[in-house]
Design an enzyme around this catalytic site. Sequence first.
Site, PDB file in Angstrom:
ATOM      1  N   GLY A 124       8.464   0.526   5.657  1.00 36.08           N
ATOM      2  CA  GLY A 124       7.753  -0.276   4.470  1.00 36.08           C
ATOM      3  C   GLY A 124       8.910  -1.611   4.890  1.00 36.08           C
ATOM      4  O   GLY A 124       9.238  -2.911   4.060  1.00 36.08           O
TER       5      GLY A 124
ATOM      6  N   PRO B  13       8.339   3.168  10.146  1.00 38.36           N
ATOM      7  CA  PRO B  13       7.338   1.938  10.149  1.00 38.36           C
ATOM      8  C   PRO B  13       6.512   1.382  10.869  1.00 38.36           C
ATOM      9  O   PRO B  13       5.641   1.852  11.826  1.00 38.36           O
ATOM     10  CB  PRO B  13       8.859   1.438  10.969  1.00 38.36           C
ATOM     11  CG  PRO B  13       8.989   2.263  12.087  1.00 38.36           C
ATOM     12  CD  PRO B  13       9.211   3.878  11.089  1.00 38.36           C
TER      13      PRO B  13
ATOM     14  N   TYR C  74      -4.535  -9.880  -0.334  1.00 40.31           N
ATOM     15  CA  TYR C  74      -3.471 -10.184  -1.268  1.00 40.31           C
ATOM     16  C   TYR C  74      -2.585 -11.506  -1.847  1.00 40.31           C
ATOM     17  O   TYR C  74      -1.412 -11.193  -1.706  1.00 40.31           O
ATOM     18  CB  TYR C  74      -1.843  -9.084  -0.191  1.00 40.31           C
ATOM     19  CG  TYR C  74      -2.213  -7.496   0.108  1.00 40.31           C
ATOM     20  CD1 TYR C  74      -2.574  -6.838  -0.613  1.00 40.31           C
ATOM     21  CD2 TYR C  74      -2.015  -7.441   1.845  1.00 40.31           C
ATOM     22  CE1 TYR C  74      -2.580  -5.392   0.156  1.00 40.31           C
ATOM     23  CE2 TYR C  74      -2.370  -6.158   2.354  1.00 40.31           C
ATOM     24  CZ  TYR C  74      -3.010  -5.917   1.344  1.00 40.31           C
ATOM     25  OH  TYR C  74      -3.020  -4.409   2.081  1.00 40.31           O
TER      26      TYR C  74
ATOM     27  N   CYS D 294     -20.217 -15.794   4.372  1.00 37.70           N
ATOM     28  CA  CYS D 294     -20.494 -15.906   2.538  1.00 37.70           C
ATOM     29  C   CYS D 294     -19.698 -14.899   0.996  1.00 37.70           C
ATOM     30  O   CYS D 294     -20.287 -14.729   0.479  1.00 37.70           O
ATOM     31  CB  CYS D 294     -21.801 -15.362   2.103  1.00 37.70           C
ATOM     32  SG  CYS D 294     -22.486 -16.485   1.231  1.00 37.70           S
ATOM     33  N   GLU D 295     -18.160 -16.153   1.371  1.00 35.71           N
ATOM     34  CA  GLU D 295     -17.584 -15.216   0.293  1.00 35.71           C
ATOM     35  C   GLU D 295     -16.699 -17.047  -0.241  1.00 35.71           C
ATOM     36  O   GLU D 295     -16.347 -17.053   0.774  1.00 35.71           O
ATOM     37  CB  GLU D 295     -17.074 -14.608   0.644  1.00 35.71           C
ATOM     38  CG  GLU D 295     -17.551 -13.165   0.542  1.00 35.71           C
ATOM     39  CD  GLU D 295     -18.249 -12.486  -0.375  1.00 35.71           C
ATOM     40  OE1 GLU D 295     -17.423 -13.138  -1.575  1.00 35.71           O
ATOM     41  OE2 GLU D 295     -19.039 -12.047  -0.527  1.00 35.71           O
TER      42      GLU D 295
ATOM     43  N   TYR E 239      -2.290  -4.427   9.936  1.00 34.08           N
ATOM     44  CA  TYR E 239      -2.694  -3.652   8.567  1.00 34.08           C
ATOM     45  C   TYR E 239      -3.325  -5.745   9.180  1.00 34.08           C
ATOM     46  O   TYR E 239      -3.898  -5.851   7.904  1.00 34.08           O
ATOM     47  CB  TYR E 239      -2.160  -4.618   7.153  1.00 34.08           C
ATOM     48  CG  TYR E 239      -0.866  -3.491   7.278  1.00 34.08           C
ATOM     49  CD1 TYR E 239      -1.497  -2.058   7.158  1.00 34.08           C
ATOM     50  CD2 TYR E 239      -0.140  -3.835   7.264  1.00 34.08           C
ATOM     51  CE1 TYR E 239      -0.561  -0.874   6.730  1.00 34.08           C
ATOM     52  CE2 TYR E 239       1.378  -2.150   8.082  1.00 34.08           C
ATOM     53  CZ  TYR E 239       0.725  -1.298   7.093  1.00 34.08           C
ATOM     54  OH  TYR E 239       1.780  -0.267   7.089  1.00 34.08           O
TER      55      TYR E 239
HETATM   56  C1  LIG Z   1       3.784   6.968   3.391  1.00 32.28           C
HETATM   57  C2  LIG Z   1       3.956   5.350   4.019  1.00 32.28           C
HETATM   58  N1  LIG Z   1       4.822   5.572   5.246  1.00 32.28           N
HETATM   59  C3  LIG Z   1       4.801   4.179   6.289  1.00 32.28           C
HETATM   60  C4  LIG Z   1       3.972   3.143   5.838  1.00 32.28           C
HETATM   61  C5  LIG Z   1       4.314   2.355   6.648  1.00 32.28           C
HETATM   62  O1  LIG Z   1       4.794   1.442   5.793  1.00 32.28           O
HETATM   63  P1  LIG Z   1       4.868  -0.734   6.579  1.00 32.28           P
HETATM   64  O2  LIG Z   1       3.914  -0.181   7.598  1.00 32.28           O
HETATM   65  O3  LIG Z   1       4.966  -1.356   5.229  1.00 32.28           O
HETATM   66  O4  LIG Z   1       6.305  -0.234   7.413  1.00 32.28           O
HETATM   67  C6  LIG Z   1       3.046   3.437   4.739  1.00 32.28           C
HETATM   68  C7  LIG Z   1       2.895   1.948   4.422  1.00 32.28           C
HETATM   69  O5  LIG Z   1       1.881   1.718   3.121  1.00 32.28           O
HETATM   70  C8  LIG Z   1       2.678   4.333   3.983  1.00 32.28           C
HETATM   71  O6  LIG Z   1       2.509   3.830   2.450  1.00 32.28           O
END
Ligand SMILES: Cc1ncc(COP(=O)(O)O)c(C=O)c1O
Length: 547
Positions: free
Chosen positions: A349, A386, A428, A456-457, A485
Amino acid sequence: MAASDILSQSPSFPKCLNYPSMPTPNPYVLKSNLPFKHTSRALNLRAVLSRNPAETTANPNLPFKHTSRALNLRAVLSRNPAETTASEPKSQNFKHCFTKSDDGYLYCEGVRVQDVMDIVERRPFYLYSKPQINRNFEAYREALGGLNSIIGYAIKANNNLKILEHLRMLGCGAVLVSGNELRLALKAGFDPKRCIFNGNGKLLEDLVLAAQEGVFVNIDSEFDLDNIVSAARIAGKKVNVLLRINPDVDPQVHAYVATGNKNSKFGIRNEKLQWFLDAVKAHPNDLKLVGAHCHLGSTITKAIDVAPLLLVGESVVDIFRDAAVLMVNYIDQIRDQGFEIDYLNIGGGLGIDYYHTGAVLPTPRDLIDTVRELVLSRNLNLIIEPGRSIIANTCCLVNRVTGVKTNGTKNFIVVDGSMSELIRPSLYGAYQHIELVSPSPPDAEISTFDVVGPVCESADFLGKDRELPTPNRGAGLVVHDAGAYCMSMASTYNLKMRPPEYWVEEGGSVAKIRHGETFEDHIRCFEGIRVIGTLDIMIVAIAHESS
Ligand SMILES: Cc1ncc(COP(=O)(O)O)c(C=O)c1O
């Protein structure tokens, strides 16, 4: 069966989890004292396959070059003045692998992005810095010194096989959210004993594979526990499980990436903890409870907001520590019932500086230091998960400008990349920094633009209200911090096929690490399909029965 019986049956776990030493030193540290060199170096672009002949018929209006030097990319490593300044790197003065030098060109580890753009077979494409991946991993490895730990890289952030193999080689475990991510992790050579299977809707067949391979599995709900028990029986193996507890801590991030608050679809309800403990006790041959897990959310940048708060004499805001305190309290309660809990998993996170403002954000060391004492006091192994903070800032999406237009009130830069390749801004409202890769002509007017794709959006944008020099058609434009992501969320919407990926290696060579998808790949999905009549026949039969 008593908890002590469960313990006597349990397989033993390694208490000491070590990481191999880094194969390459931090190049910034090495380069910081280098004298300015004027030598140029020929760079090798490996795996440049099948240049598209259609692309070599140049549009005379476009300024980009179509040269025949398909296999050799020349770049001057020391041409990037930013790399030759002798300043010491500081953790709060983070040096990005993509740097705009005084000559107006954008460089990736000393390689001109424009040069890569001129040589690759198609645009848009993703361009990574392999040394930056090393540096990001190393920041976690160093931060975890003195703790028994697993760095479980979250494969969902970026599932490029070459990147996974590299992260595994550095010492990562893997965090998985589907059976295919598990298969990919195995293919990349990850040790299943350093893998964790997460998710609120894990399928039985995927759980069976997880049980067979011996990966850790997080229990997310009552039915999930049921399925894990079934999987253990089918596989004939006891599964090492962690309870995913929802700590109900607000990570102060976009609602779509918050997972650890009460209304989240993830994790068990705290008040049902005893029910889950009893259920685990009831299945001593199938489940071994080894830890507790939580994941607060993603893009967390407010983990440590020390400076402004200390000024007014308030306490430190530290949501990771808040969550860890709750979690070790749960672990104490669970241990009181005789369970041998070895693992605290605090999820992933950590956010990154998407705005490129040089903001002081919490580092891996800040994160680990907030939980270190708690982990040591309970003699726990720490698992962290991570994704973004390992891979996001290592990569740009490199686009080519198709044209510039205005509707009278708004100006648009239209590029060949789009929400299909990079959906975070559309999904987002995420900000990702955008800049041109080459210097603009001196007379280029600076204006405010929306940077949009051809999809086309109206939701198809990469950036809004960006102040940029008016680019020529064909100019290169990058969207920064595209490693996490972005490609893993890419689609083929509007039949924009997923782009190729490259990385710049130590020493400046550029290698292809993923082929772009082609139209032929799409057509292959329909080959060999026969019309199935069975459903019609069944419908007719049912109609006869009911008449
Ligand atoms: C359970 C879990 N672990 C790890 C992660 C990885 O999070 P981040 O990429 O923000 O480090 C996520 C992403 O949503 C997740 O749902």
